[in-house]
Design an enzyme around this catalytic site. Structure first.
Site: not given
Ligand SMILES: Cc1ncc(C[n+]2csc(CCOP(=O)(O)OP(=O)(O)O)c2C)c(N)n1
Ligand SMILES: [Mg+2]
Length: 791
Positions: A523, A590
């Protein structure tokens, strides 16, 4: 003399001239370091960090830095800047003094510590300059290794420019991707994960990145043996070495004092990077720090006397001098003259910089004193005022704040009977001036401001096709890539399968893997790639697969993206769009909705939190009209919900900072955003049957937040308010609360206490029950609403 002899002589003379020119830069740079340190120690500047000991390596490096190239480096590179003609010594001193005039400190307008350089990328209207024909320096930052993700991206952009045919006519941005990104980093900073991730990514991507490690053996006081495996970054990196038929990087070892040796290696090596896009690591060893790390502290505290002695002997400047003499390129007298001239030149440059810096402040002082003297006699505490005047005018090195403190103090002393309107007016004008100096350009302010993009409604016909949320995005991105050639989108699983929720489904096949592609799981450098592309005038959509993993990429967003426009006072813009998906789904990693953390870390970006994909498209359209960077958080549980497909996908725009009333009501205002809105709407419907009429407002963007105070209008009507989100208590709900209560003055319209409702302090437990009990649910919204009504 034979023709051959003449030619040989000529080229010898040229060579000699070149060497002496470089030696002159070395001497000037060294003098700059020495004199700058004095300026700090005598109090004329606050702090100094200099490039002493790295001069020779940097004059060598600068020889191969061509127009079109980019630098992403750190605070040791003054010599490089002087040698490549990008910075003058006077400018260097201006920054040391924190001169806020961009004409004097053209790197940061006094906003950055010294040795943090930059060149202009965009004009005042926000148009990209002819970067392909300029030497470009991306604005330096202080966190060690934070330049690495950006460096990767700047080099990566060359690859995109070379490989994407439709970009080939953008001559001002690239010459067929021939631009090399020169990156510099300290030996100790290579301990950071940023370095390793970027080097690995460079080896995979094959991009024109030249990384120079300035190895002086120390990171402040900590020596290499505590920093690097085998105490050698080139050894530690050797597994990345490119071999025949593999990807990877080339690794070179250079001696930092060996001018001729470095030039020879760099000549071939940089050519190779430019042509083949094979990245390289230059491990530049045996460098020194003649004055230690910075003006804070001294290296005698942690270096042995042997080491200090060795540094004297192997000082690059001394070595270059000896080499010049040994090769009869000049004699003692000639070198002495160069050295004396350098001393004189640096001193003069310093004086000019100081004069330019101090004059406007002294003028302020003079003006202030004159004004105060006029009032002194009419004020009761005349003596105190006179004392203050005396104190202010006797300051040898006054600051702008001294003027303001004195003025505020005298204004505070005046009784209401005194007419000090002129004084107050003068104070206000200075305050405004200082605001412009210190407080501007966090975001674009000119025509490329996202806030200047006007809303265009979505055209949703009654018979419009009902599609899944992800299909709205998919059709939109399809149209977008067909019409905007500067767009590039990438991330984990974004290429081949078209992202984990199919927003890009089928589009790689249609638009090519040079424009829509997969990346490794990294990322940090995904963001870096986006930064580099954006700085170089392209329009990247950098995807972070889930909001929870934004943390891995948060540092470059917060430290680099958010400060770029501000720290260059508008000279660089980085219009990256970070796309991600979050809020509730299932489980600890999540269901993230850490919006409080994000909006506090990302002042300088806009943060969009659309409730559905139609709104998201409208925000993408708005952002693409502007140069402002932004984060888009799509609703993770919204991709399979049905939406009506607008017919003007590319045209409609959602104005940033303008909330929308998604349900009108009269009893209580509920303010929220994103996925939880659906829960609130369900609760509102149930409350209606109990006689409680809720007005539900979607803020749409957290940054900016309700710029026209529409929420206040609602509150004036209902006199009751509840802020709801899925973040932790005190997170973005507290932010919204503060904005409406304090900034909008909402407290004046309250009948009962304002409330917030958020998730629990912990991350959401797994499964649907975990979700229900960890995050706000319909029953909780109803309970709080009823309590508010009953208060
Ligand atoms: C992320 C981060 N951690 C710590 C610091 C404080 N710091 C500034 S310079 C420095 C040492 C860097 O050493 P090196 O990379 O070898 O560069 P040098 O100064 O020796 O050229 C440290 C620890 C910082 N700026 N950023
Ligand atoms: Mg070091």
């Amino acid at each position: 003399m034979s023709e051959e002899g003449l030619l040989e002589n000529l080229s010898f003379e040229k060579f000699r001239e070149e060497v002496l020119k470089d030696y002159k830069v070395v001497c000037e740079s060294r003098e700059t370091s020495l004199l700058s340190r004095k300026e700090v120690l005598t109090g004329k500047a606050k702090f100094g960090i200099f490039g002493g000991g790295k001069e020779v390596a940097q004059v060598a490096m600068a020889k191969f830095f061509q127009p079109g190239d980019f630098r992403a480096g750190y605070y040791r590179d003054q010599t490089f800047m002087f040698a490549s003609g990008i910075a003058t010594i006077e400018q260097f001193f201006a920054q040391l003094y924190a001169d806020p005039d961009l004409k004097n400190d053209p790197f940061s307008a006094g906003r950055q510590m010294n040795s943090h350089f930059a060149t202009r990328f965009v004009d005042d209207e926000g148009n990209w300059l002819d970067l392909a024909h300029k030497k470009n320096v991306s604005s330096d930052v202080a966190p060690t290794s934070a330049q690495m993700p950006r460096a990767l991206g700047l080099a990566f952009a060359s690859k995109v420019f070379r490989e994407v045919d439709i970009l080939h006519n953008l001559d001002n941005l690239s010459d067929n991707g021939n631009e090399v990104c020169f990156c510099t980093i300290g030996d100790a900073a290579t301990s950071e994960g940023h370095f390793w991730e970027a080097m690995n990514a460079a080896g995979v991507l094959q991009i024109p990145l030249a990384v120079f490690v300035w190895d002086d053996g120390y990171g402040i006081s900590v020596p290499k043996k505590y920093q690097t495996t085998k105490s050698s970054i080139s050894k530690a990196m050797s597994g990345l070495q490119k071999k025949d038929g593999t990807n990877g990087i080339n690794i070179y070892k250079l001696k930092g004092w060996d001018y001729a040796g470095m030039c020879e290696i760099l000549d071939e090596a940089i050519k190779n990077i430019r042509e083949t896009h094979t990245p390289a690591l230059f491990h530049v060893e045996e460098l020194t720090q003649p004055q230690g790390h910075s003006t804070s502290g001294s290296h005698e505290r942690y270096k042995s006397s042997e080491r200090l002695q060795w540094e004297k002997e192997w000082d690059g400047k001394k070595q270059m001098r000896d080499w010049i003499l040994a090769n009869s390129l000049a004699d003692e007298d000639e070198l002495n003259e160069i050295e004396n001239n350098a001393r004189h030149f640096v001193k003069t440059s310093k004086q000019h910089a100081w004069h330019k810096y101090i004059t406007p402040i002294k003028n302020q002082v003079t003006e202030t004193v004159k004004l105060l003297e006029k009032y002194a006699s009419s004020l009761e505490n005349k003596q105190e005022v006179e004392k203050q005047i005396k104190e202010l005018s006797s300051l040898r090195e006054p600051l702008r704040r001294d003027v303001m403190i004195t003025l505020a103090s005298v204004i505070g002393m005046a009784s209401p009977a005194h007419n000090i309107a002129e004084l107050k007016d003068f104070y206000d004008r200075l305050k405004q001036k200082n605001k412009e100096i210190f407080d501007s350009h966090l975001y674009n302010e000119g025509p490329k401001s996202a806030l200047k993009v006007e809303a265009v409604p979505a055209d949703i016909r009654v018979d419009a096709e009902l599609v899944n949320g992800f299909e709205v995005l998919n059709r939109y991105f399809d149209h977008l890539f067909a019409t905007n050639k500067k767009l590039v989108a990438f991330g984990e699983d974004l290429g081949r399968i078209g992202d984990v929720n199919q927003g890009f489904s089928g589009l790689q096949a249609k638009y090519g893997e040079e424009r829509i592609f997969d990346t490794g799981i990294r990322e940090l450098t995904i963001i870096g790639q986006g930064i580099g592309l954006a700085l170089r005038g392209l329009r990247p959509i950098a995807e972070i697969q889930y909001l929870d993993y934004l943390l891995f990429g948060l540092e470059p967003l917060s430290d680099d993206v958010c400060t770029t426009h501000y720290r260059t006072k508008g000279q660089q813009s980085v219009p990256i769009i970070v796309r991600t998906r979050g809020h509730r789904l299932e489980g600890i990693w999540h269901s993230g909705s850490a919006m409080g953390m994000i909006i506090n870390a990302l002042r300088g970006m806009y943060v969009c939190v659309p409730r559905n994909m139609t709104q998201a498209v409208g925000m993408y359209n708005t952002l693409l009209q502007s140069n402002d960077p932004a984060l888009m958080v799509e609703c993770l549980n919204g991709y399979r919900l049905k939406e009506r497909l607008p017919s003007n996908l590319l045209e409609y725009r959602v104005a940033l900072g303008v909330p929308e009333v998604v349900r009108e009501g009269t009893d209580i205002t509920i303010v929220s955003y994103g996925s939880v809105l659906r829960i609130i709407l369900e609760a509102a419907q149930k409350l209606e049957s109990m006689g409680i009429n809720c007005e539900v407002i979607d803020v749409q963007t957290l940054l900016p937040f309700d710029i026209n105070h529409l929420i206040l209008d609602s509150l004036k009507k209902t006199n009751r308010i509840l802020f709801v989100d899925e973040d932790v208590p005190g997170g973005a709900s507290a932010f919204m609360f503060n904005k409406v209560m304090e900034e909008q003055g909402g407290y004046r319209w309250l009948d009962v206490s304002p409330r917030t409702l958020s998730s629990k302090d912990h991350r959401p437990s797994y499964g649907s029950d975990g979700d229900y009990f960890s995050k706000p649910n319909v029953e909780e919204v109803m309970r709080v609403a009823k309590e508010i009504m009953a208060e």
